[in-house]
Design a protein around this motif. Structure first.
Motif, PDB file in Angstrom:
ATOM      1  N   GLU A  20       0.835  -1.199   0.000  1.00  0.00           N
ATOM      2  CA  GLU A  20       0.000   0.000   0.000  1.00  0.00           C
ATOM      3  C   GLU A  20       0.871   1.251   0.000  1.00  0.00           C
ATOM      4  O   GLU A  20       0.541   2.250  -0.649  1.00  0.00           O
ATOM      5  N   SER A  21       1.993   1.194   0.708  1.00  0.00           N
ATOM      6  CA  SER A  21       2.923   2.322   0.748  1.00  0.00           C
ATOM      7  C   SER A  21       3.459   2.635  -0.651  1.00  0.00           C
ATOM      8  O   SER A  21       3.532   3.795  -1.058  1.00  0.00           O
ATOM      9  N   TYR A  22       3.822   1.600  -1.382  1.00  0.00           N
ATOM     10  CA  TYR A  22       4.336   1.756  -2.746  1.00  0.00           C
ATOM     11  C   TYR A  22       3.294   2.466  -3.612  1.00  0.00           C
ATOM     12  O   TYR A  22       3.600   3.435  -4.313  1.00  0.00           O
ATOM     13  N   VAL A  23       2.061   1.998  -3.557  1.00  0.00           N
ATOM     14  CA  VAL A  23       0.985   2.580  -4.366  1.00  0.00           C
ATOM     15  C   VAL A  23       0.743   4.035  -3.956  1.00  0.00           C
ATOM     16  O   VAL A  23       0.640   4.920  -4.811  1.00  0.00           O
ATOM     17  N   HIS A  24       0.694   4.274  -2.669  1.00  0.00           N
ATOM     18  CA  HIS A  24       0.453   5.635  -2.170  1.00  0.00           C
ATOM     19  C   HIS A  24       1.550   6.585  -2.653  1.00  0.00           C
ATOM     20  O   HIS A  24       1.266   7.703  -3.103  1.00  0.00           O
ATOM     21  N   GLN A  25       2.802   6.152  -2.563  1.00  0.00           N
ATOM     22  CA  GLN A  25       3.920   6.985  -3.005  1.00  0.00           C
ATOM     23  C   GLN A  25       3.838   7.280  -4.495  1.00  0.00           C
ATOM     24  O   GLN A  25       4.083   8.413  -4.924  1.00  0.00           O
ATOM     25  N   ARG A  26       3.506   6.269  -5.283  1.00  0.00           N
ATOM     26  CA  ARG A  26       3.437   6.481  -6.730  1.00  0.00           C
ATOM     27  C   ARG A  26       2.287   7.393  -7.107  1.00  0.00           C
ATOM     28  O   ARG A  26       2.414   8.232  -7.993  1.00  0.00           O
ATOM     29  N   LEU A  27       1.167   7.257  -6.424  1.00  0.00           N
ATOM     30  CA  LEU A  27       0.040   8.152  -6.693  1.00  0.00           C
ATOM     31  C   LEU A  27       0.374   9.586  -6.301  1.00  0.00           C
ATOM     32  O   LEU A  27      -0.055  10.533  -6.965  1.00  0.00           O
ATOM     33  N   ALA A  28       1.152   9.754  -5.252  1.00  0.00           N
ATOM     34  CA  ALA A  28       1.550  11.094  -4.813  1.00  0.00           C
ATOM     35  C   ALA A  28       2.385  11.811  -5.870  1.00  0.00           C
ATOM     36  O   ALA A  28       2.384  13.037  -5.943  1.00  0.00           O
ATOM     37  N   LEU A  29       3.085  11.039  -6.711  1.00  0.00           N
ATOM     38  CA  LEU A  29       3.916  11.652  -7.748  1.00  0.00           C
ATOM     39  C   LEU A  29       3.096  12.487  -8.732  1.00  0.00           C
ATOM     40  O   LEU A  29       3.637  13.361  -9.403  1.00  0.00           O
ATOM     41  N   ALA A  30       1.802  12.237  -8.789  1.00  0.00           N
ATOM     42  CA  ALA A  30       0.932  13.043  -9.664  1.00  0.00           C
ATOM     43  C   ALA A  30       0.919  14.505  -9.224  1.00  0.00           C
ATOM     44  O   ALA A  30       0.638  15.395 -10.025  1.00  0.00           O
ATOM     45  N   LYS A  31       1.248  14.761  -7.954  1.00  0.00           N
ATOM     46  CA  LYS A  31       1.271  16.131  -7.427  1.00  0.00           C
ATOM     47  C   LYS A  31       2.573  16.867  -7.747  1.00  0.00           C
ATOM     48  O   LYS A  31       2.695  18.051  -7.457  1.00  0.00           O
ATOM     49  N   LEU A  32       3.531  16.170  -8.313  1.00  0.00           N
ATOM     50  CA  LEU A  32       4.809  16.823  -8.614  1.00  0.00           C
ATOM     51  C   LEU A  32       4.630  17.958  -9.606  1.00  0.00           C
ATOM     52  O   LEU A  32       3.909  17.817 -10.599  1.00  0.00           O
ATOM     53  N   PRO A  33       5.289  19.071  -9.373  1.00  0.00           N
ATOM     54  CA  PRO A  33       5.291  20.131 -10.381  1.00  0.00           C
ATOM     55  C   PRO A  33       5.940  19.600 -11.668  1.00  0.00           C
ATOM     56  O   PRO A  33       6.783  18.700 -11.630  1.00  0.00           O
ATOM     57  N   ASN A  34       5.540  20.143 -12.793  1.00  0.00           N
ATOM     58  CA  ASN A  34       6.030  19.653 -14.092  1.00  0.00           C
ATOM     59  C   ASN A  34       7.549  19.636 -14.189  1.00  0.00           C
ATOM     60  O   ASN A  34       8.132  18.706 -14.754  1.00  0.00           O
ATOM     61  N   LYS A  35       8.189  20.653 -13.633  1.00  0.00           N
ATOM     62  CA  LYS A  35       9.657  20.731 -13.683  1.00  0.00           C
ATOM     63  C   LYS A  35      10.279  19.520 -12.985  1.00  0.00           C
ATOM     64  O   LYS A  35      11.252  18.943 -13.454  1.00  0.00           O
ATOM     65  N   ALA A  36       9.702  19.132 -11.857  1.00  0.00           N
ATOM     66  CA  ALA A  36      10.208  17.974 -11.109  1.00  0.00           C
ATOM     67  C   ALA A  36       9.869  16.667 -11.825  1.00  0.00           C
ATOM     68  O   ALA A  36      10.667  15.727 -11.816  1.00  0.00           O
ATOM     69  N   LYS A  37       8.686  16.600 -12.456  1.00  0.00           N
ATOM     70  CA  LYS A  37       8.331  15.396 -13.227  1.00  0.00           C
ATOM     71  C   LYS A  37       9.339  15.172 -14.350  1.00  0.00           C
ATOM     72  O   LYS A  37       9.788  14.056 -14.582  1.00  0.00           O
ATOM     73  N   LYS A  38       9.685  16.262 -15.028  1.00  0.00           N
ATOM     74  CA  LYS A  38      10.652  16.152 -16.123  1.00  0.00           C
ATOM     75  C   LYS A  38      12.017  15.729 -15.588  1.00  0.00           C
ATOM     76  O   LYS A  38      12.681  14.865 -16.167  1.00  0.00           O
ATOM     77  N   ALA A  39      12.432  16.320 -14.482  1.00  0.00           N
ATOM     78  CA  ALA A  39      13.725  15.969 -13.881  1.00  0.00           C
ATOM     79  C   ALA A  39      13.751  14.496 -13.477  1.00  0.00           C
ATOM     80  O   ALA A  39      14.760  13.810 -13.662  1.00  0.00           O
ATOM     81  N   LEU A  40      12.648  13.993 -12.960  1.00  0.00           N
ATOM     82  CA  LEU A  40      12.561  12.579 -12.592  1.00  0.00           C
ATOM     83  C   LEU A  40      12.644  11.702 -13.838  1.00  0.00           C
ATOM     84  O   LEU A  40      13.416  10.738 -13.877  1.00  0.00           O
ATOM     85  N   ARG A  41      11.880  12.042 -14.864  1.00  0.00           N
ATOM     86  CA  ARG A  41      11.909  11.272 -16.123  1.00  0.00           C
ATOM     87  C   ARG A  41      13.296  11.257 -16.748  1.00  0.00           C
ATOM     88  O   ARG A  41      13.737  10.248 -17.287  1.00  0.00           O
ATOM     89  N   ASP A  42      13.991  12.397 -16.668  1.00  0.00           N
ATOM     90  CA  ASP A  42      15.322  12.525 -17.270  1.00  0.00           C
ATOM     91  C   ASP A  42      16.417  11.903 -16.413  1.00  0.00           C
ATOM     92  O   ASP A  42      17.574  11.862 -16.817  1.00  0.00           O
ATOM     93  N   GLY A  43      16.050  11.469 -15.206  1.00  0.00           N
ATOM     94  CA  GLY A  43      17.036  10.877 -14.308  1.00  0.00           C
ATOM     95  C   GLY A  43      17.874  11.900 -13.562  1.00  0.00           C
ATOM     96  O   GLY A  43      18.879  11.559 -12.949  1.00  0.00           O
ATOM     97  N   ALA A  44      17.449  13.158 -13.602  1.00  0.00           N
ATOM     98  CA  ALA A  44      18.208  14.218 -12.930  1.00  0.00           C
ATOM     99  C   ALA A  44      18.004  14.188 -11.417  1.00  0.00           C
ATOM    100  O   ALA A  44      18.886  14.592 -10.665  1.00  0.00           O
ATOM    101  N   ILE A  45      16.822  13.736 -10.985  1.00  0.00           N
ATOM    102  CA  ILE A  45      16.588  13.567  -9.549  1.00  0.00           C
ATOM    103  C   ILE A  45      16.132  12.127  -9.317  1.00  0.00           C
ATOM    104  O   ILE A  45      15.437  11.545 -10.145  1.00  0.00           O
ATOM    105  N   PRO A  46      16.500  11.556  -8.179  1.00  0.00           N
ATOM    106  CA  PRO A  46      16.081  10.186  -7.888  1.00  0.00           C
ATOM    107  C   PRO A  46      14.620  10.127  -7.442  1.00  0.00           C
ATOM    108  O   PRO A  46      14.043  11.137  -6.997  1.00  0.00           O
ATOM    109  N   LEU A  47      14.045   8.956  -7.534  1.00  0.00           N
ATOM    110  CA  LEU A  47      12.660   8.741  -7.138  1.00  0.00           C
ATOM    111  C   LEU A  47      12.424   9.161  -5.693  1.00  0.00           C
ATOM    112  O   LEU A  47      11.395   9.770  -5.380  1.00  0.00           O
TER     113      LEU A  47
END
Length: 82
Positions: A20-47
């Motif tokens: 449940e923790s895994y699912v909750h954390q992944r759903l929370a990623l929807a709240k990331l600002p676009n700049k952070a989403k891009k940085a995560l996708r690009d591997g610039a910041i860790p999960l």
């Protein structure tokens, strides 16, 4: 999506065979600002950093934290010009 289909975190976790923790954390990623989403996708910041940013309850503070972290990463690892 979770609210549209009236599915609980527990049900999603069971369907995907994750905690449940895994699912909750992944759903929370929807709240990331676009700049952070891009940085995560690009591997610039860790999960783990992205999850911490997403957990900041105040939208303004979440945006500010994402901006500062991404800018710091960009300064430490500037992208080479094409």
């Amino acid at each position: 999506m979770r609210h549209q289909h009236r599915v609980t975190i527990k049900e999603i976790a069971a369907r995907v065979a994750k905690s449940e923790s895994y699912v909750h954390q992944r759903l929370a990623l929807a709240k990331l600002p676009n700049k952070a989403k891009k940085a995560l996708r690009d591997g610039a910041i860790p999960l783990t950093v992205a999850i911490l940013i997403a957990r900041i309850p105040d939208t303004v503070l979440r945006e500010k934290a994402a901006k500062e972290i991404v800018e710091c990463v960009d300064l430490q690892h500037p992208r080479e010009a094409a």
